[in-house]
Design a protein around this motif. Structure first.
Motif, PDB file in Angstrom:
ATOM      1  N   MET A 216       0.811  -1.219   0.000  1.00  0.00           N
ATOM      2  CA  MET A 216       0.000   0.000   0.000  1.00  0.00           C
ATOM      3  C   MET A 216       0.847   1.272   0.000  1.00  0.00           C
ATOM      4  O   MET A 216       0.323   2.367   0.159  1.00  0.00           O
ATOM      5  N   LYS A 217       2.158   1.126  -0.154  1.00  0.00           N
ATOM      6  CA  LYS A 217       2.990   2.307  -0.379  1.00  0.00           C
ATOM      7  C   LYS A 217       3.516   2.341  -1.808  1.00  0.00           C
ATOM      8  O   LYS A 217       4.360   3.168  -2.143  1.00  0.00           O
ATOM      9  N   MET A 218       3.048   1.404  -2.618  1.00  0.00           N
ATOM     10  CA  MET A 218       3.528   1.366  -3.999  1.00  0.00           C
ATOM     11  C   MET A 218       2.869   2.469  -4.814  1.00  0.00           C
ATOM     12  O   MET A 218       1.696   2.781  -4.619  1.00  0.00           O
ATOM     13  N   PRO A 219       3.610   3.035  -5.751  1.00  0.00           N
ATOM     14  CA  PRO A 219       2.991   4.002  -6.655  1.00  0.00           C
ATOM     15  C   PRO A 219       1.802   3.372  -7.378  1.00  0.00           C
ATOM     16  O   PRO A 219       1.798   2.174  -7.655  1.00  0.00           O
ATOM     17  N   ILE A 220       0.823   4.202  -7.679  1.00  0.00           N
ATOM     18  CA  ILE A 220      -0.427   3.686  -8.223  1.00  0.00           C
ATOM     19  C   ILE A 220      -0.219   3.050  -9.603  1.00  0.00           C
ATOM     20  O   ILE A 220      -0.886   2.089  -9.960  1.00  0.00           O
ATOM     21  N   PHE A 221       0.736   3.571 -10.371  1.00  0.00           N
ATOM     22  CA  PHE A 221       0.988   2.966 -11.690  1.00  0.00           C
ATOM     23  C   PHE A 221       1.432   1.523 -11.531  1.00  0.00           C
ATOM     24  O   PHE A 221       0.955   0.625 -12.234  1.00  0.00           O
ATOM     25  N   THR A 222       2.341   1.280 -10.573  1.00  0.00           N
ATOM     26  CA  THR A 222       2.787  -0.086 -10.323  1.00  0.00           C
ATOM     27  C   THR A 222       1.621  -0.974  -9.920  1.00  0.00           C
ATOM     28  O   THR A 222       1.521  -2.126 -10.347  1.00  0.00           O
ATOM     29  N   TRP A 223       0.713  -0.412  -9.138  1.00  0.00           N
ATOM     30  CA  TRP A 223      -0.467  -1.183  -8.731  1.00  0.00           C
ATOM     31  C   TRP A 223      -1.295  -1.603  -9.946  1.00  0.00           C
ATOM     32  O   TRP A 223      -1.719  -2.752 -10.077  1.00  0.00           O
TER      33      TRP A 223
END
Lengths: 668, 235, 120
Positions: A216-223
């Protein structure tokens, strides 16, 4: 200073200053030395660097975009006037089939792969992907598969069945050229690229995050990339089954989709759309991710409801598996099936709506900067919403039945895919260009690019709503004045508008190409952090060093880079700058790791991928050729299996304890 | 040719591709001053300790197997849809030789046992037993494939060709895909035996054996499903 | 497993998800060779039971239910014990079974639209 050690060449090994006895380049199968070039064409062909692979994905995919664009212009020219004479019916069928196939499989998917490959390791603070050679293999499969598909034009004609290749159009009786064989085999090869890429990127995201970067700290693009890779992982095998059945039918005499032999042609439709609907989200979710990165940066606000955007993305990915039959409402599925899939389809509008709301709320009250990237992102919100609304109409089966196979569907899918996916990709081009190439794209040309594309796309695809509701069938090669109607709904007028629009659109894309050429020749050098961005990929030099980070950063927050630059006063909520790009980079540089080994280049990915189209040509033309291709594949697999991912210890110069370590000389 | 797309390209590859922990550790990362995290992934090129603490290869293999479920699911569904359409050939229940297939199913099941014993031996570092059990597994697999070839020949002589009817096409496609998977597995096992005997396994040997083991067991469970759904349940 | 395995158990143990497994000290994933032979014997017995079922003339639905249940048990046993999923990290279970259940869901739904499961 960190040294990136490179495997030394034999020359260095013998005559170099290092201890010669320690250096013996490793080899595979006892014969083949690993490639070592870090410049010239070899450094690209044998590379396993995720950044170089990402750039190659982008360049090749954009070339296919131009091919697909030319095909689109031919289609529009044919339909500009009544009784069009540009293309024969046969050529027209090939044109729209290859236009769709190229745009979907050879442009949007690989461009998303370009962004994912380049950015995911950077965004999660890694030095490369989990399986670097597999990554290279994926790219070569895509390139060779795409070229293979397009060679059909010169070998008897391309596929002419439409991109979803319904039976019985694909049977030899209705499509006697080898086009469909090229299509099926080519998609199998590019499917390998997608599947290997999916496995690779999921492992990368799960396993290679920098310390402290929880999911949940990953950048949204990576998600969003993660969700897309799961969709690919499970969707590709389904189309693989369908394509194999098709090849067995056409080339080996089976009859899986022949009604006259008692088959159910709907089997193809099911298999195709079980893959095909997740595919829609595979196309659009990466762009959603890009936009979710771009909007916060240029609004100077964090993404509104990060968690909701993540869960909405995952929900879209999940629900995307339960709606495929809405592509088949007109095929007589029966009332229960239609009702179930209709409701499921309506449900998927919810998470999509959540995203739109979140983006809008991100803009709300922000300090907006209207850069080209930002304009494309806002463009996506508007154009995609139009496409989304016409999509909701399709979920209502009575209205869908009315619109099936008309231009209304063509309008809808282009608003979703062009206004959604492609606008997002262009936002990504403008946003990350300075990071990837170290030069700023011209904003002035960028504005021309954007406005011409917006004008062009709405002129091209907007009128198609009217044409479709007036009953102009999809894939119709010709129309006549007798059926054009009159007044506001005159088909002749709107067809001409659409054609003019398509050329304006092409001009807009030409502006982008012009921009790229001008920037490459005399663009201003980009600062490391031109947009005052938020995520880790900006915490690198522009372009990033081969090893990405001098030391792997420890992550403490979502948007970690931003939080290193700015601090928020907990009571007033006021944001004050505490550091800047240069200081942070300096700090990382001082802590640089002394030694690490980057994955070594390899011959095998490109050799292995080269075997596949040879097998495919063999299946079509001569089975002996297929045996030859299979031999190459086997040989490459053995070479690959016996070669360690990182070259042996003995391939490197021995580590020196000297503090004044030197960057090794580039070996050409 | 049939199966180039999936197993050959992806099965073998993950085995050695990730940087093995042993190799990465050997370089001694002197400068990681503030490690501090049990799960720290200093993802140098391939991570010697990954974010989840799990092996890259193993994650990749499980994902690949999850993906293969959808491949075989599609083939099984195709067979299910078409199994009754056998005009021009004997029906499935007339054709199937249940005793033969039961025995070959048993053989494949036992090959899973020998495979797991090979993995167990490899984890003890017992090269000799690893090689032996891998060889036995390959032989059992070959027996299964041999029985399948025999069965196909029988069926062909009784009037069921690949193109005879939809039942034939979908039957041969499903069982053929499975047979190709077994064959690929046998090739991997034999190659592995050869590599172990020459002590040339790149990376972690026990893990390589385990990966091929996972693939082999997967092929076995697919057959468990095929045996029940195709052979035991009459159409 | 050598080095890798040590890494897995050590770091895995610090995660709550697999803390339970660390207690086992992970001897061969909690299975002995003898245990594998027992599992194989059970699997063989199930297979024999399956085959003999086909020679009894049971009512259709009992036959089908029993057969499919035995199939599912055999499947789960190989996956859990031979493939170690029972003793491994739950992420592997999640990855594999999401593929499996997705396959069951989409293909059953597709077959349903062909009236495959309808009687007659």
């Amino acid at each position: 200073m960190a040294i990136v050690e490179r495997p030394v060449t034999p020359a260095l090994a013998r005559g170099g200053p290092s201890t010669p006895a320690l250096v013996t380049p490793s080899s595979a199968l006892g014969v083949f030395r690993r490639p070592v070039s870090s410049t010239g064409w070899r450094s690209w062909v044998f590379t396993v660097d995720h950044k170089k692979i990402g750039i190659m994905y982008g360049v090749v995919a954009f070339s296919f975009f131009i091919v697909g664009g030319v095909e689109a212009l031919m289609i529009r020219l044919q339909l500009a006037m009544p009784n069009g004479k540009i293309l024969s019916a046969n050529a027209y069928n090939q044109m729209f089939t290859m236009h769709a196939t190229t745009m979907i499989f050879l442009f949007v998917m690989p461009t998303a792969a370009a962004f994912s490959n380049y950015l995911v390791p950077l965004q999660i603070g890694a030095r490369d992907v989990a399986f670097p050679r597999l990554n290279a293999f994926g790219f070569w499969c895509f390139l060779f598969g795409g070229v293979f598909l397009n060679t059909a034009w010169f070998l008897g004609g391309a596929s002419d069945t439409g991109w979803f290749a319904y039976a019985p159009n694909t049977s030899v009786a209705f499509s006697p050229s080898h086009g469909v064989d090229f299509w099926a085999l080519g998609l199998l090869i590019t499917g390998i690229a997608s599947l290997s890429g999916a496995i690779n990127l999921i492992v990368t995201v799960l396993n290679m995050r920098a310390p402290g970067m929880s999911l949940m700290k990953m950048p949204i693009f990576t998600w969003m990339v993660l969700v897309v890779q799961f969709l690919l992982l499970f969707a590709i095998p389904v189309i693989t089954v369908a394509l194999f059945l098709l090849i067995f039918q056409r080339d080996f005499g089976a009859a899986f989709f022949s009604v006259d032999k008692g088959a159910d042609p709907l089997l193809w439709q099911h298999l195709f759309w079980i893959f095909g609907h997740p595919e829609v989200y595979i196309l659009v979710l990466p762009s959603f991710g890009i936009v979710s990165e771009v909007l916060p940066v240029f609004s100077r606000k964090p993404l509104f409801g990060y968690k909701f955007v993540v869960f909405a993305g995952a929900a879209i990915g999940f629900l995307g598996w339960g709606v495929w039959a809405h592509h088949m409402f007109a095929s007589g599925l029966g009332p229960v099936s239609v009702a179930v899939f209709s409701v499921a389809t309506m449900a998927i509008a919810l998470p999509t709506g959540v995203k739109i709301v979140n983006w809008t709320m991100t803009l709300w009250g922000g300090k907006l900067r209207f850069t080209t990237a930002m304009m494309f992102a806002i463009g996506l919100i508007l154009e995609f919403t139009i496409g989304g609304l016409s999509g909701v109409l399709h979920s209502v089966s009575p209205s869908d039945t009315q619109q099936t196979d008309t231009y209304f569907v063509v309008a809808h899918l282009h608003y979703v895919l062009f206004g959604g996916a492609v606008f997002g990709l262009f936002a990504g081009f403008y946003y990350w260009w300075p990071k990837v190439f170290g030069k700023m794209l011209s904003e002035r040309l960028g504005k021309w690019n954007f406005w011409l594309m917006v004008l062009g796309m709405n002129m091209t695809f907007g009128p198609m709503h009217i044409l479709g509701l007036q009953g102009q069938p999809r894939r119709m090669q010709i129309w006549t004045n007798a059926r054009a109607g009159d007044g506001f709904f005159n088909g002749a007028f709107w067809n001409l508008v659409a054609t003019i629009g398509s050329f304006i659109l092409a001009l807009g894309i030409f502006m982008f190409i012009l921009n790229v050429f001008r920037t490459t020749r005399k663009g201003a050098a980009a600062p490391g952090d031109p947009w005052d961005a938020r995520s880790l990929e900006w915490m690198t030099t522009s372009p990033p060093q081969e090893h990405n980070f001098d030391t792997i950063p420890h992550v403490h927050a979502l948007d970690d880079f931003f939080h290193r630059k700015y601090e928020e006063d907990e009571e007033t909520g006021e944001i004050t700058q505490v550091s800047n790009y240069e200081e942070i980079m300096h700090e990382l540089h001082d802590k640089a790791d002394k030694q690490f080994h980057m994955p070594s280049p390899s011959y095998w990915p490109v050799v292995l991928a080269l075997g596949l189209p040879i097998i495919a040509y063999g299946v079509i033309f001569n089975r002996l050729l297929a045996v030859f291709g299979a031999a190459i594949v086997m040989f490459a697999i053995f070479g690959w299996s016996l070669e360690p991912s990182v070259a042996d210890e003995s391939d490197y110069e021995p580590p020196s304890d000297d503090e004044s370590t030197k960057e090794l000389a580039t070996i050409g | 040719m049939a199966d180039i797309a999936i197993p050959e390209s992806t099965d073998l590859i993950p085995l050695d591709d990730a940087v093995t922990p042993a190799a990465a550790d050997a370089h001694g990362h002197g400068d990681h001053a503030d490690t501090g995290h049990g799960d720290s992934g200093h993802a140098d090129s391939g991570a010697h300790a990954t974010s989840t603490g799990l092996s890259n290869n193993k994650l990749a293999m499980w994902m690949f197997l999850g993906s293969e479920c959808l491949l075989f699911g599609g083939l099984i569904s195709t067979y299910m849809l078409y199994r009754g359409r056998h005009a021009g050939s004997p029906s499935p229940s007339q054709l199937y030789n249940l005793p033969l297939t039961s025995v070959s199913s048993f053989v494949l099941l036992m090959s899973s046992l020998t495979m797991v014993l090979a993995v167990s031996a490899a984890q003890r570092g017992d090269d000799r037993n690893t090689s032996t059990w891998l060889t036995v597994t390959a032989l059992l697999g070959a027996t299964f494939v041999g029985a399948q070839v025999f069965e196909f020949t029988e069926f062909y002589h009784e009037g069921l060709g690949f193109t005879t009817n939809l039942f034939g096409s979908s039957f041969y496609t499903l069982t053929g895909f499975h047979g190709v998977h077994v064959t690929v597995g046998i090739i991997m096992l034999m190659a592995l035996v050869g590599i172990i005997n020459r002590s040339k396994v790149p990376g972690n040997k026990a893990e390589v054996v385990e990966m091929i083991g996972l693939y082999w067991h997967f092929v076995d469970i697919v057959w468990i499903v095929i045996f029940t759904l195709v052979y035991l349940i009459p159409s | 497993m050598s080095t890798e395995h040590v890494v897995v158990t050590e770091t895995g143990g610090s995660h709550d998800a697999v803390a339970r497994d660390a207690d086992h000290a992970e001897h061969e994933h909690g299975m002995t060779d003898k245990g594998y032979v027992v599992i194989a014997a059970i699997l063989a017995a199930f297979t024999a039971a399956e085959v003999s079922l086909t020679y009894m003339h049971l009512p259709g639905w009992i036959f089908m239910t029993t057969l499919l249940t035995i199939m599912a048990i055999k499947f789960a046993m190989v996956v859990s014990y031979f493939m170690h999923l029972k003793f491994d990290n739950k992420i592997f279970t999640a990855l594999f079974y999401s593929g499996l259940f997705l396959a069951i869901f989409v293909y059953s739904a597709a077959l349903t639209t062909f009236h495959f499961f309808s009687p007659g």
